[in-house]
Design a protein around this motif. Structure first.
Motif, PDB file in Angstrom:
ATOM      1  N   LEU A 281       0.829  -1.206   0.000  1.00 49.50           N
ATOM      2  CA  LEU A 281       0.000   0.000   0.000  1.00 49.50           C
ATOM      3  C   LEU A 281       0.861   1.253   0.000  1.00 49.50           C
ATOM      4  CD1 LEU A 281      -2.822   1.252   0.187  1.00 49.50           C
ATOM      5  CD2 LEU A 281      -2.626   1.090   2.685  1.00 49.50           C
ATOM      6  N   ARG A 282       1.895   1.266   0.820  1.00 47.51           N
ATOM      7  CA  ARG A 282       2.774   2.437   0.891  1.00 47.51           C
ATOM      8  C   ARG A 282       3.487   2.693  -0.437  1.00 47.51           C
ATOM      9  NH1 ARG A 282       3.961   4.203   6.131  1.00 47.51           N
ATOM     10  NH2 ARG A 282       3.058   2.906   7.781  1.00 47.51           N
ATOM     11  N   LEU A 283       3.850   1.636  -1.132  1.00 43.20           N
ATOM     12  CA  LEU A 283       4.598   1.792  -2.380  1.00 43.20           C
ATOM     13  C   LEU A 283       3.713   2.166  -3.562  1.00 43.20           C
ATOM     14  CD1 LEU A 283       7.080  -1.237  -2.144  1.00 43.20           C
ATOM     15  CD2 LEU A 283       7.608   1.193  -1.827  1.00 43.20           C
ATOM     16  N   THR A 284       2.440   1.773  -3.511  1.00 47.76           N
ATOM     17  CA  THR A 284       1.566   1.999  -4.672  1.00 47.76           C
ATOM     18  C   THR A 284       0.628   3.188  -4.511  1.00 47.76           C
ATOM     19  OG1 THR A 284      -0.051   0.411  -3.787  1.00 47.76           O
ATOM     20  CG2 THR A 284       1.602  -0.435  -5.323  1.00 47.76           C
ATOM     21  N   ILE A 285       0.412   3.653  -3.280  1.00 44.36           N
ATOM     22  CA  ILE A 285      -0.562   4.723  -3.077  1.00 44.36           C
ATOM     23  C   ILE A 285      -0.097   6.033  -3.700  1.00 44.36           C
ATOM     24  CG2 ILE A 285       0.339   5.552  -0.859  1.00 44.36           C
ATOM     25  CD1 ILE A 285      -3.378   5.054  -1.709  1.00 44.36           C
ATOM     26  N   ASN A 286       1.208   6.294  -3.640  1.00 49.31           N
ATOM     27  CA  ASN A 286       1.761   7.506  -4.251  1.00 49.31           C
ATOM     28  C   ASN A 286       3.211   7.231  -4.645  1.00 49.31           C
ATOM     29  OD1 ASN A 286       1.938  10.151  -5.160  1.00 49.31           O
ATOM     30  ND2 ASN A 286       2.473  10.953  -3.132  1.00 49.31           N
ATOM     31  N   PRO A 287       3.418   6.379  -5.660  1.00 54.38           N
ATOM     32  CA  PRO A 287       4.779   5.947  -6.012  1.00 54.38           C
ATOM     33  C   PRO A 287       5.646   7.095  -6.517  1.00 54.38           C
ATOM     34  CG  PRO A 287       3.223   5.277  -7.701  1.00 54.38           C
ATOM     35  CD  PRO A 287       2.404   5.811  -6.560  1.00 54.38           C
ATOM     36  N   ALA A 288       6.911   7.056  -6.111  1.00 55.87           N
ATOM     37  CA  ALA A 288       7.848   8.096  -6.535  1.00 55.87           C
ATOM     38  C   ALA A 288       8.386   7.843  -7.932  1.00 55.87           C
ATOM     39  CB  ALA A 288       9.010   8.185  -5.544  1.00 55.87           C
ATOM     40  N   SER A 289       8.235   6.605  -8.418  1.00 58.62           N
ATOM     41  CA  SER A 289       8.757   6.250  -9.739  1.00 58.62           C
ATOM     42  C   SER A 289       8.031   5.015 -10.243  1.00 58.62           C
ATOM     43  CB  SER A 289      10.259   5.970  -9.649  1.00 58.62           C
ATOM     44  OG  SER A 289      10.489   4.804  -8.876  1.00 58.62           O
ATOM     45  N   PRO A 290       8.118   4.771 -11.555  1.00 58.79           N
ATOM     46  CA  PRO A 290       7.523   3.542 -12.096  1.00 58.79           C
ATOM     47  C   PRO A 290       8.107   2.283 -11.453  1.00 58.79           C
ATOM     48  CG  PRO A 290       8.010   5.070 -13.867  1.00 58.79           C
ATOM     49  CD  PRO A 290       8.632   5.643 -12.625  1.00 58.79           C
ATOM     50  N   GLY A 291       9.390   2.331 -11.124  1.00 55.11           N
ATOM     51  CA  GLY A 291      10.018   1.181 -10.490  1.00 55.11           C
ATOM     52  C   GLY A 291       9.442   0.896  -9.114  1.00 55.11           C
ATOM     53  N   GLU A 292       9.148   1.955  -8.363  1.00 58.87           N
ATOM     54  CA  GLU A 292       8.555   1.783  -7.031  1.00 58.87           C
ATOM     55  C   GLU A 292       7.149   1.227  -7.146  1.00 58.87           C
ATOM     56  OE1 GLU A 292       7.158   4.950  -3.776  1.00 58.87           O
ATOM     57  OE2 GLU A 292       9.355   4.720  -3.853  1.00 58.87           O
ATOM     58  N   LEU A 293       6.410   1.688  -8.150  1.00 63.45           N
ATOM     59  CA  LEU A 293       5.069   1.165  -8.384  1.00 63.45           C
ATOM     60  C   LEU A 293       5.115  -0.329  -8.699  1.00 63.45           C
ATOM     61  CD1 LEU A 293       2.016   1.480  -8.816  1.00 63.45           C
ATOM     62  CD2 LEU A 293       2.511   2.177 -11.173  1.00 63.45           C
ATOM     63  N   GLU A 294       6.049  -0.714  -9.549  1.00 66.11           N
ATOM     64  CA  GLU A 294       6.169  -2.120  -9.926  1.00 66.11           C
ATOM     65  C   GLU A 294       6.536  -2.982  -8.714  1.00 66.11           C
ATOM     66  OE1 GLU A 294       8.656  -5.017 -13.020  1.00 66.11           O
ATOM     67  OE2 GLU A 294       8.841  -2.838 -13.133  1.00 66.11           O
ATOM     68  N   THR A 295       7.440  -2.471  -7.896  1.00 67.31           N
ATOM     69  CA  THR A 295       7.811  -3.204  -6.684  1.00 67.31           C
ATOM     70  C   THR A 295       6.610  -3.369  -5.764  1.00 67.31           C
ATOM     71  OG1 THR A 295      10.091  -2.372  -6.769  1.00 67.31           O
ATOM     72  CG2 THR A 295       9.311  -3.209  -4.652  1.00 67.31           C
ATOM     73  N   GLY A 296       5.834  -2.296  -5.636  1.00 73.72           N
ATOM     74  CA  GLY A 296       4.633  -2.364  -4.810  1.00 73.72           C
ATOM     75  C   GLY A 296       3.642  -3.392  -5.331  1.00 73.72           C
ATOM     76  N   GLN A 297       3.499  -3.460  -6.640  1.00 70.68           N
ATOM     77  CA  GLN A 297       2.594  -4.444  -7.240  1.00 70.68           C
ATOM     78  C   GLN A 297       3.090  -5.870  -6.977  1.00 70.68           C
ATOM     79  OE1 GLN A 297       2.717  -3.029 -11.273  1.00 70.68           O
ATOM     80  NE2 GLN A 297       0.930  -1.700 -11.015  1.00 70.68           N
ATOM     81  N   GLN A 298       4.387  -6.060  -7.069  1.00 69.87           N
ATOM     82  CA  GLN A 298       4.958  -7.382  -6.809  1.00 69.87           C
ATOM     83  C   GLN A 298       4.756  -7.796  -5.354  1.00 69.87           C
ATOM     84  OE1 GLN A 298       8.960  -6.582  -8.071  1.00 69.87           O
ATOM     85  NE2 GLN A 298       8.604  -7.254 -10.187  1.00 69.87           N
ATOM     86  N   VAL A 299       4.940  -6.849  -4.442  1.00 71.99           N
ATOM     87  CA  VAL A 299       4.737  -7.147  -3.021  1.00 71.99           C
ATOM     88  C   VAL A 299       3.260  -7.437  -2.753  1.00 71.99           C
ATOM     89  CG1 VAL A 299       4.904  -6.244  -0.669  1.00 71.99           C
ATOM     90  CG2 VAL A 299       6.731  -5.775  -2.304  1.00 71.99           C
ATOM     91  N   GLY A 300       2.382  -6.709  -3.467  1.00 71.64           N
ATOM     92  CA  GLY A 300       0.948  -6.952  -3.322  1.00 71.64           C
ATOM     93  C   GLY A 300       0.556  -8.351  -3.768  1.00 71.64           C
ATOM     94  N   ILE A 301       1.164  -8.804  -4.853  1.00 66.35           N
ATOM     95  CA  ILE A 301       0.914 -10.173  -5.330  1.00 66.35           C
ATOM     96  C   ILE A 301       1.405 -11.185  -4.301  1.00 66.35           C
ATOM     97  CG2 ILE A 301       1.668 -11.877  -7.043  1.00 66.35           C
ATOM     98  CD1 ILE A 301       1.564  -9.636  -9.128  1.00 66.35           C
ATOM     99  N   PHE A 302       2.566 -10.913  -3.720  1.00 67.55           N
ATOM    100  CA  PHE A 302       3.087 -11.809  -2.686  1.00 67.55           C
ATOM    101  C   PHE A 302       2.122 -11.865  -1.500  1.00 67.55           C
ATOM    102  CE2 PHE A 302       5.516 -12.223   1.297  1.00 67.55           C
ATOM    103  CZ  PHE A 302       6.029 -13.501   1.123  1.00 67.55           C
ATOM    104  N   ALA A 303       1.582 -10.714  -1.097  1.00 66.65           N
ATOM    105  CA  ALA A 303       0.630 -10.678   0.018  1.00 66.65           C
ATOM    106  C   ALA A 303      -0.607 -11.515  -0.294  1.00 66.65           C
ATOM    107  CB  ALA A 303       0.238  -9.232   0.324  1.00 66.65           C
TER     108      ALA A 303
END
Length: 218
Positions: free
Chosen positions: A163-185
């Motif tokens: 949630l922290r990484l995807t709610i207001n991502p600082a970069s496309p890379g951070e958004l992608e990481t957040g999505q990957q962590v979300g899938i893991f969750a």
């Protein structure tokens, strides 16, 4: 909650268990559907970007996400109500060595830091007491409890990071990481829900079959 006899409490626990197990089944299905959407989003098959065209798949993905949030909150509430009754039955049975009031068996979930281990300790005593355990027997380990608690903690930590990484991502890379962590969750949650279902079912069954007898012969 009103004080009641042990037999009435066990009947009430069984009623609440039915609702909790139903919510867990539905929740598992919603998580599985959400995981499909998360994977599609990560692969670029669908997008929730405000500049992207609104498709039926994107609308369905958002709806599933909202349903997941609401269902998770409802399940947590009723799971807590079930825990309260399970602990209250153990108190009513006069179990020797049970260290938790019904209120604190639930309340520890909401105390920072302590919520990483105290709810597990309370559930371990509930598990063993429901099988007629007394005193030191209440601290016996159980594999299902470890799976339930490990997946609960891991899924919550991963969900918060996502949630922290995807709610207001600082970069496309951070958004992608957040999505990957979300899938893991979500993957961890697919293990959590069946474990929670079995936990509720087995404790409820144990109280119905063994707790009353144990209180008579204690």
């Amino acid at each position: 909650m009103a004080v009641m006899g042990l037999a009435e409490g066990i009947d009430l626990l069984a009623q609440r268990a039915k609702l909790v197990k139903f919510l867990l089944i539905v929740g598992f299905s919603v998580i599985a559907a959400s995981l499909l959407g998360q994977t599609a989003e990560l692969r670029g098959v669908l997008s929730l970007d405000e500049n992207a065209p609104l498709t039926s798949a994107a609308v369905a993905y958002v709806a599933i996400g909202l349903a997941d949030i609401v269902l998770t909150l409802v399940t947590i509430v009723f799971f807590g109500v079930w825990i309260y009754r399970a602990a209250a039955n153990i108190v009513a049975a006069g179990t020797v060595g049970f260290d938790y009031t019904p209120g604190w068996a639930v309340g520890w979930f909401f105390v920072p830091i302590a919520n990483l281990f105290k709810p597990y300790a309370a559930m371990r005593q509930i598990w063993n007491a429901s099988r007629g355990g007394q005193g030191d027997e209440l601290e016996r380990a159980e594999g299902l409890l470890a799976i339930w608690w490990g997946t609960w903690v891991l899924a919550n930590i991963a969900s918060n990071i996502a949630l922290r990484l995807t709610i207001n991502p600082a970069s496309p890379g951070e958004l992608e990481t957040g999505q990957q962590v979300g899938i893991f969750a979500s993957l961890v949650s697919l293990a959590l829900y069946p474990a929670a279902y079995r936990l509720v079912d087995r404790i409820t069954t144990a109280q119905r079959e063994r707790l009353t007898a144990a209180s008579i012969f204690a």
